[in-house]
Motif scaffolding. Structure first.
Motif, short mmCIF file in Angstrom:
data_model
loop_
_atom_site.label_atom_id
_atom_site.label_comp_id
_atom_site.label_asym_id
_atom_site.label_seq_id
_atom_site.Cartn_x
_atom_site.Cartn_y
_atom_site.Cartn_z
N THR A 222 0.83 -1.20 0.00
CA THR A 222 0.00 0.00 0.00
C THR A 222 0.87 1.25 0.00
O THR A 222 1.93 1.28 0.62
N ASP A 224 -0.28 4.05 1.17
CA ASP A 224 -0.87 4.86 2.24
C ASP A 224 -1.64 6.05 1.69
O ASP A 224 -2.58 5.88 0.94
N ASP A 225 -1.23 7.28 2.03
CA ASP A 225 -2.02 8.45 1.64
C ASP A 225 -1.50 9.13 0.37
O ASP A 225 -1.80 10.30 0.12
#
Length: 404
Positions: A222, A224-225
C-alpha cells in the motif's frame, strides 16, 4: 546518475523520445518505465522513481508514448493496443543495446500496458504496477459527457488535466475490449502491485482484482495516503526503495567484480532532489544511505544531517574500538553503546568569540566489569582512529554515563 536522451521507433515507425537514466557505479540491471495516461516520461513521479532506482544500480528507460511529450505521431491515432506495442518497441531498443529489461514498471494505464506487454518480452522477470486499473476501460470515466459525441461523430475533444486531447471511437472501442485477466494469469513473472487506498482516480479495488487474478509469486504494497500521480517526493522515493528491495528476489542484482586497479574506499555523495538538500550516499556498490537537513533548515528530514554522519562516525569507531580491546583482554563486556552530540563551543584560548566544534560522547558499558576495567575502556575510547582524526582540529569531551 547520468541521463542520456535517446529516440527509437515506436509501433508505427514514428520516433519516440526517451531518457535513459544510468547509475554512476556498476550497472546491475535495466528497468523499463511506462507512464500514466496522457502524462509524460518527465512527470515528477517518473523522475524520482528513476533517480532512486539508478542510485541503486538500475538503469531506467522512461519514454513518451506516441503523440505525447516529445514523441512524434498523433495521439488521436493511438489506442491501448498501440501503447502496448510501444512498450514492446522500447524493450526491443534496450535489447539491441544489450540492456534487455529485467523489470517493467507501469503507472496507471501504463501499468495495464506493461501487464499486457510482458508476455512479448522474454527478458522480463518482474513487473510492478502503480495505481493501475484492472479494466483499462476505466480510463473512459475521464471523458465524462463526451462518450456519446465520440460514438456518434467518431471523435471529440476532451479536457484531461487542463489540456485538450482528441479521443476517437477507435480508442474507446479498443480500450473497452481489453481484458487483462488472461495476461495477468499467464504473466510468467513476479508481480508487485502498489496502490494508494485514497486514490480517487483509480480505486484500490482495481489493485485487489489484479492481485487476485495473478499467480504467485505476487506481492501487494500500500502507498498509504499517496495521490494517484505520486506527487509527494516521499511517496515516490518510498515506492522506488520498495521496488528495488523487492526486485532483488527475482533479478540477479549482485554487483560485478570491480575492474582491475579500481580505487577502494570511495564514498560518493550525489543530489537526490535538486529542490531540497536530499543526498544519496553510496559507499561502494553495496551500501546506500540518505543525507538531508531538518525541515527547519530547508530540508525534508529524510536522512541524517552531515554533522549527524560525523557524530555517527565517532560513535561507531568508539564502540568498535572498545569491543576490540575488551575481546582481546577477555573482559566480560556484554554490550556497549555510545551517544554523541555535536555543537559549537567557545574555545578556551580563542579570542574574539571564536568557536570550535565540540563533541560530547557518553559511553554505556554493560557487563560484570570492575571499576578499573571501566576506566581503562574509557581511556581506550580516546584512542579510536576517528577520535584522533577529529581531535586534531576539534575538542572532544568524553565521559562515562552514571548508570548507578
Amino acid at each position: 546518475m547520468t541521463t542520456e536522451r535517446v529516440t527509437f521507433p515506436g509501433h508505427d515507425g514514428q520516433d519516440l523520445a526517451a531518457r535513459l537514466d544510468c547509475p554512476d557505479g556498476p550497472l546491475l540491471g535495466t528497468v523499463l518505465f511506462a507512464h500514466c495516461f496522457t502524462c509524460s516520461k518527465d512527470i515528477p513521479a517518473a523522475r524520482r522513481i528513476a533517480g532512486r532506482l539508478a542510485a541503486m544500480g538500475l538503469a531506467v528507460l522512461r519514454f513518451d508514448f506516441t503523440g505525447l511529450g516529445h514523441s512524434d505521431g498523433e495521439f488521436a491515432n493511438t489506442t491501448f493496443t498501440s501503447n502496448v506495442d510501444d512498450v514492446v518497441c522500447a524493450a526491443g531498443y534496450l535489447a539491441n543495446r544489450d540492456m534487455a529489461p529485467g523489470m517493467l514498471i507501469g503507472h496507471s494505464l501504463g501499468g495495464a500496458a506493461v501487464l499486457r506487454a510482458a508476455k512479448h518480452i522474454d527478458s522480463v522477470r518482474a513487473v510492478t504496477t502503480i495505481g493501475a486499473p484492472f479494466d483499462p476501460a476505466h480510463v473512459t470515466h475521464n471523458f465524462k459527457g463526451a462518450l456519446d459525441t465520440i460514438a456518434r461523430e467518431g471523435s471529440a475533444e476532451v479536457d484531461l488535466g487542463g489540456r485538450p486531447f482528441r479521443i476517437t471511437r477507435g480508442f474507446v472501442e479498443d480500450v473497452s475490449a481489453a481484458n487483462l485477466a488472461p495476461a495477468i494469469r499467464d504473466l510468467n513473472a513476479a508481480l508487485l502491485v502498489m496502490h494508494a487506498p485514497r486514490d480517487t482516480q483509480v480505486g484500490i479495488d482495481n489493485a485487489g482484482e489484479i492481485f487476485k487474478a495473478a499467480r504467485h509469486p505476487k506481492s501487494f504494497v500500500t502507498l498509504d495516503d499517496a495521490d494517484h500521480l505520486i506527487t509527494k517526493p516521499r511517496d515516490a522515493e518510498y515506492a522506488a526503495e520498495v521496488i528495488a528491495a523487492w526486485s532483488g528476489r527475482y533479478l540477479d542484482l549482485r554487483p560485478p567484480a570491480p575492474p582491475p586497479g579500481a580505487p577502494e574506499g570511495i564514498v560518493r555523495v550525489s543530489e537526490a532532489d535538486a529542490d531540497g538538500f536530499l543526498q544519496d550516499v553510496n559507499a561502494g556498490p553495496e551500501h546506500h544511505v540518505l543525507a538531508d537537513e531538518p525541515e527547519a533548515y530547508g530540508g525534508t528530514n529524510r536522512g541524517m544531517s552531515p554533522y549527524g554522519f560525523l557524530s555517527a562516525g565517532l560513535g561507531a569507531c568508539t564502540s568498535m574500538t572498545i569491543r576490540m580491546y575488551a575481546r582481546r583482554k577477555g573482559w566480560p563486556l556484554s554490550h556497549v553503546h555510545v551517544d554523541v552530540c555535536h555543537d559549537k563551543m567557545h574555545a578556551q584560548d580563542a579570542s574574539g568569540g571564536e568557536k570550535i566544534d565540540g563533541f560530547i560522547r557518553e559511553i554505556y558499558l554493560e557487563g560484570d566489569l570492575t571499576d578499573d576495567q571501566r576506566q581503562k575502556l574509557r581511556e581506550i575510547a580516546n584512542k579510536c582512529p576517528v577520535h584522533r582524526t577529529l581531535e586534531r582540529a576539534s575538542k572532544i569531551t568524553t565521559r562515562l554515563a552514571d548508570q548507578g
